[in-house]
Design an enzyme around this catalytic site. Structure first.
Site, PDB file in Angstrom:
ATOM      1  N   GLY A  10       0.839  -1.386  -0.046  1.00 20.82           N
ATOM      2  CA  GLY A  10      -0.109  -0.065  -0.058  1.00 20.82           C
ATOM      3  C   GLY A  10       0.806   1.279  -0.172  1.00 20.82           C
ATOM      4  O   GLY A  10       1.456   1.393   0.984  1.00 20.82           O
ATOM      5  N   ARG A  89     -20.156  -0.542   7.282  1.00 21.71           N
ATOM      6  CA  ARG A  89     -19.203  -1.316   8.069  1.00 21.71           C
ATOM      7  C   ARG A  89     -18.798  -2.575   7.631  1.00 21.71           C
ATOM      8  O   ARG A  89     -17.726  -3.058   7.351  1.00 21.71           O
ATOM      9  CB  ARG A  89     -19.498  -1.472   9.570  1.00 21.71           C
ATOM     10  CG  ARG A  89     -18.550  -0.538  10.523  1.00 21.71           C
ATOM     11  CD  ARG A  89     -19.210  -0.742  11.798  1.00 21.71           C
ATOM     12  NE  ARG A  89     -19.224   0.665  12.428  1.00 21.71           N
ATOM     13  CZ  ARG A  89     -18.289   1.781  12.745  1.00 21.71           C
ATOM     14  NH1 ARG A  89     -16.968   1.080  13.138  1.00 21.71           N
ATOM     15  NH2 ARG A  89     -18.526   2.713  13.304  1.00 21.71           N
ATOM     16  N   ASN A  96     -12.084  -5.162   2.681  1.00 23.45           N
ATOM     17  CA  ASN A  96     -10.667  -5.291   2.905  1.00 23.45           C
ATOM     18  C   ASN A  96     -10.302  -6.576   3.326  1.00 23.45           C
ATOM     19  O   ASN A  96      -9.080  -7.081   3.117  1.00 23.45           O
ATOM     20  CB  ASN A  96     -10.633  -4.055   4.142  1.00 23.45           C
ATOM     21  CG  ASN A  96     -10.305  -2.649   3.789  1.00 23.45           C
ATOM     22  OD1 ASN A  96     -10.229  -2.562   2.348  1.00 23.45           O
ATOM     23  ND2 ASN A  96     -10.307  -1.857   4.683  1.00 23.45           N
ATOM     24  N   VAL A 119      -1.704  -2.693   9.556  1.00 27.32           N
ATOM     25  CA  VAL A 119      -2.417  -1.369   9.646  1.00 27.32           C
ATOM     26  C   VAL A 119      -3.644  -1.304   9.263  1.00 27.32           C
ATOM     27  O   VAL A 119      -4.483  -0.424   9.608  1.00 27.32           O
ATOM     28  CB  VAL A 119      -1.173  -0.085   8.944  1.00 27.32           C
ATOM     29  CG1 VAL A 119      -1.658   0.977   9.470  1.00 27.32           C
ATOM     30  CG2 VAL A 119       0.380  -0.558   9.433  1.00 27.32           C
ATOM     31  N   ASP A 149      -2.687   5.425  19.387  1.00 24.73           N
ATOM     32  CA  ASP A 149      -3.846   6.102  20.185  1.00 24.73           C
ATOM     33  C   ASP A 149      -3.131   6.411  21.580  1.00 24.73           C
ATOM     34  O   ASP A 149      -3.587   7.880  22.096  1.00 24.73           O
ATOM     35  CB  ASP A 149      -4.765   4.842  20.579  1.00 24.73           C
ATOM     36  CG  ASP A 149      -5.331   4.537  19.602  1.00 24.73           C
ATOM     37  OD1 ASP A 149      -5.752   5.164  18.485  1.00 24.73           O
ATOM     38  OD2 ASP A 149      -6.109   3.266  19.465  1.00 24.73           O
ATOM     39  N   ARG A 152      -1.442   9.677  20.888  1.00 20.76           N
ATOM     40  CA  ARG A 152      -2.302  11.233  21.106  1.00 20.76           C
ATOM     41  C   ARG A 152      -2.624  11.406  22.277  1.00 20.76           C
ATOM     42  O   ARG A 152      -2.737  12.515  22.611  1.00 20.76           O
ATOM     43  CB  ARG A 152      -3.645  10.545  20.240  1.00 20.76           C
ATOM     44  CG  ARG A 152      -3.388  10.413  18.454  1.00 20.76           C
ATOM     45  CD  ARG A 152      -4.559  10.026  17.739  1.00 20.76           C
ATOM     46  NE  ARG A 152      -4.523  10.257  16.338  1.00 20.76           N
ATOM     47  CZ  ARG A 152      -5.081   9.298  15.473  1.00 20.76           C
ATOM     48  NH1 ARG A 152      -5.925   8.487  16.028  1.00 20.76           N
ATOM     49  NH2 ARG A 152      -4.868   9.485  14.222  1.00 20.76           N
ATOM     50  N   HIS A 176      -9.146  -1.076  18.300  1.00 21.96           N
ATOM     51  CA  HIS A 176      -8.708   0.129  17.724  1.00 21.96           C
ATOM     52  C   HIS A 176     -10.216   0.750  17.302  1.00 21.96           C
ATOM     53  O   HIS A 176     -11.072   0.133  16.572  1.00 21.96           O
ATOM     54  CB  HIS A 176      -7.837   0.151  16.480  1.00 21.96           C
ATOM     55  CG  HIS A 176      -7.470   1.350  15.891  1.00 21.96           C
ATOM     56  ND1 HIS A 176      -6.873   2.466  16.623  1.00 21.96           N
ATOM     57  CD2 HIS A 176      -7.526   1.860  14.571  1.00 21.96           C
ATOM     58  CE1 HIS A 176      -6.889   3.342  15.870  1.00 21.96           C
ATOM     59  NE2 HIS A 176      -7.126   3.026  14.709  1.00 21.96           N
TER      60      HIS A 176
HETATM   61  P1  A3D Z   1      -4.793   5.282   1.079  1.00 16.28           P
HETATM   62  O1  A3D Z   1      -4.007   6.358   1.112  1.00 16.28           O
HETATM   63  O2  A3D Z   1      -6.186   5.254   0.531  1.00 16.28           O
HETATM   64  O3  A3D Z   1      -3.883   4.030   0.635  1.00 16.28           O
HETATM   65  C1  A3D Z   1      -4.270   2.892   0.570  1.00 16.28           C
HETATM   66  C2  A3D Z   1      -3.457   2.419  -0.668  1.00 16.28           C
HETATM   67  O4  A3D Z   1      -3.871   0.910  -0.797  1.00 16.28           O
HETATM   68  C3  A3D Z   1      -3.894   2.807  -1.897  1.00 16.28           C
HETATM   69  O5  A3D Z   1      -2.790   3.506  -2.710  1.00 16.28           O
HETATM   70  C4  A3D Z   1      -4.485   1.845  -2.628  1.00 16.28           C
HETATM   71  O6  A3D Z   1      -4.140   1.964  -4.031  1.00 16.28           O
HETATM   72  C5  A3D Z   1      -3.839   0.629  -2.027  1.00 16.28           C
HETATM   73  N1  A3D Z   1      -4.400  -0.559  -2.290  1.00 16.28           N
HETATM   74  C6  A3D Z   1      -5.814  -0.940  -2.492  1.00 16.28           C
HETATM   75  N2  A3D Z   1      -5.937  -2.280  -2.599  1.00 16.28           N
HETATM   76  C7  A3D Z   1      -4.947  -2.972  -2.682  1.00 16.28           C
HETATM   77  C8  A3D Z   1      -4.332  -4.021  -3.288  1.00 16.28           C
HETATM   78  N3  A3D Z   1      -5.183  -5.056  -3.296  1.00 16.28           N
HETATM   79  N4  A3D Z   1      -3.016  -4.461  -3.086  1.00 16.28           N
HETATM   80  C9  A3D Z   1      -2.183  -3.268  -2.899  1.00 16.28           C
HETATM   81  N5  A3D Z   1      -2.594  -2.135  -2.658  1.00 16.28           N
HETATM   82  C10 A3D Z   1      -3.787  -1.801  -2.645  1.00 16.28           C
HETATM   83  O7  A3D Z   1      -5.075   4.940   2.819  1.00 16.28           O
HETATM   84  P2  A3D Z   1      -4.315   5.191   4.089  1.00 16.28           P
HETATM   85  O8  A3D Z   1      -2.661   5.152   3.660  1.00 16.28           O
HETATM   86  O9  A3D Z   1      -4.685   6.558   4.464  1.00 16.28           O
HETATM   87  O10 A3D Z   1      -4.609   4.212   5.012  1.00 16.28           O
HETATM   88  C11 A3D Z   1      -4.463   2.889   4.850  1.00 16.28           C
HETATM   89  C12 A3D Z   1      -5.098   1.826   5.792  1.00 16.28           C
HETATM   90  O11 A3D Z   1      -4.568   1.933   7.082  1.00 16.28           O
HETATM   91  C13 A3D Z   1      -6.589   2.053   5.867  1.00 16.28           C
HETATM   92  O12 A3D Z   1      -7.444   0.926   6.004  1.00 16.28           O
HETATM   93  C14 A3D Z   1      -6.697   2.984   7.062  1.00 16.28           C
HETATM   94  O13 A3D Z   1      -7.904   3.034   7.509  1.00 16.28           O
HETATM   95  C15 A3D Z   1      -5.647   2.249   7.916  1.00 16.28           C
HETATM   96  N6  A3D Z   1      -5.122   3.134   9.076  1.00 16.28           N
HETATM   97  C16 A3D Z   1      -5.086   2.456  10.255  1.00 16.28           C
HETATM   98  C17 A3D Z   1      -4.557   3.243  11.368  1.00 16.28           C
HETATM   99  C18 A3D Z   1      -4.499   2.463  12.498  1.00 16.28           C
HETATM  100  O14 A3D Z   1      -4.227   3.111  13.590  1.00 16.28           O
HETATM  101  C19 A3D Z   1      -4.837   0.986  12.777  1.00 16.28           C
HETATM  102  C20 A3D Z   1      -4.159   4.570  11.182  1.00 16.28           C
HETATM  103  C21 A3D Z   1      -4.328   5.275   9.820  1.00 16.28           C
HETATM  104  C22 A3D Z   1      -4.704   4.361   8.920  1.00 16.28           C
END
Ligand code: A3D
Length: 313
Positions: A10, A89, A96, A119, A149, A152, A176
């Protein structure tokens, strides 16, 4: 070039920033993967071009071909969708889950010895899924949430008391999300209990702000969610693993009767070292804190049950 390699799956906001932090902390070479090939290749190239001015001598490659992750000691999974208007949800959970399953299959194929740090949200459920689908030892599959968390909560306390955040110790446990469990009894400022500095009312308002910490940022950014602090939290955990620091951090770890919980992932204090979760540490919790942890784990279990019913686990 380093003899240590880490894969980041990602290349979005969190993944791209994780890659940047890994390089700037001089932790490892990086393989950055995204389904959007150009995004991963472009960010990798951009980060390579920062090497001269940042002074790191590390290799970063990007693309959509999973063979790039071969040889990685750790894999950070940030790929996934975020909730769009009209999406329930459960829709997000199923979509996912399908993405994570595919990624775990590639990790099994190219780096079967790696440690997996999840993550992707919903975090604790995705971590459980990754554990089950990978068949890896429980120590090697865990999730990031509590470090964020807690960071923060530490910041809000530090800001209120005008002290450096590093002088505030805090642990936020549980799943979370809304049901997170900040351990007020274990929160200290300059080594002294927090209730010597703040009233119950003031502590409660900081707990509430921590609980809503992600949403507060989403409402300001308008598009996307937090990524600087999340990527920093991931790197804190990664560093403890790669350098075998054995730090005790809040980690979404697999529980086998610790805290009276079984066959679930939930945020608990854990020692992170070169084998991953070296130990789940059992703090003395008050009856209220333990009950809140159980309520939080129950929510995680409902998500797991939904995936089981949908035949996704
Ligand atoms: P975003 O910037 O949308 O990045 C997600 C990336 O995943 C995008 O570039 C997509 O192209 C890519 N993607 C989608 N499907 C696939 C796949 N099959 N194979 C490879 N890549 C793929 O999101 P983000 O970077 O802001 O967040 C990413 C994830 O982390 C999300 O699920 C958020 O909810 C999560 N997150 C969790 C926390 C925690 O504290 C747990 C904090 C922040 C974000």
């Amino acid at each position: 070039m380093s003899d240590i390699k880490v894969a980041v799956i990602g290349a979005g906001q969190v993944g791209g920033t994780c890659a940047q932090r890994i390089l700037e902390r001089r932790l490892a070479d990086v393989a950055l993967i995204d389904i959007a090939e150009g995004l991963a290749r472009g960010k990798a190239l951009d980060l390579s071009q920062a090497a001269a001015t940042e002074g790191y001598d590390l290799k970063i490659e990007g693309g959509s071909d999973y063979s790039l992750i071969k040889g990685s000691e750790a894999v950070i999974v940030t790929a996934g969708l975020t909730r769009k208007p009209g999406m329930t949800r459960e829709d997000l959970l199923s979509q996912n889950a399908k993405i994570v399953k595919g990624i775990i299959d590639s990790i099994k194929k190219y780096c079967p010895e790696a440690i997996i740090i999840m993550v992707t949200n919903p975090l604790d459920i995705m971590t459980y899924l990754a554990y089950k689908v990978s068949g890896f030892e429980k120590e090697r599959v865990f999730g990031m949430a509590g470090v964020l968390d807690s960071a923060r909560f530490r910041f809000f306390i530090a800001e209120r008391l005008k002290v450096p955040p590093a002088e505030v110790e805090a642990f936020v446990l549980g799943g979370h999300g809304d049901s997170m469990v900040p351990l007020v009894g274990h929160t200290k400022v300059k080594g002294r209990p927090i209730d010597e500095f703040l009233s119950d009312y003031e502590i409660d308002s900081l707990v509430k702000r921590t609980r809503d910490g992600g949403a507060e940022i989403v409402s300001l950014l308008k598009t996307g969610s937090a990524f600087y602090a999340p990527s920093s939290a991931v790197c804190e955990m990664l560093e403890s693993v790669l350098k075998d620091k054995n730090e005790v951090l809040p980690v979404s770890a697999y529980l086998e009767r610790q805290y009276g919980l079984e066959d679930v992932y939930c945020g608990v204090p854990a020692r992170l070292g070169s084998d991953g979760v070296e130990e789940v540490v059992e703090f003395d919790l008050s009856a209220d804190e333990l009950a809140a942890l159980h309520r939080s784990a129950k929510q995680v279990r409902e998500g797991i049950d939904y995936l089981k019913k949908s035949h996704l686990i």
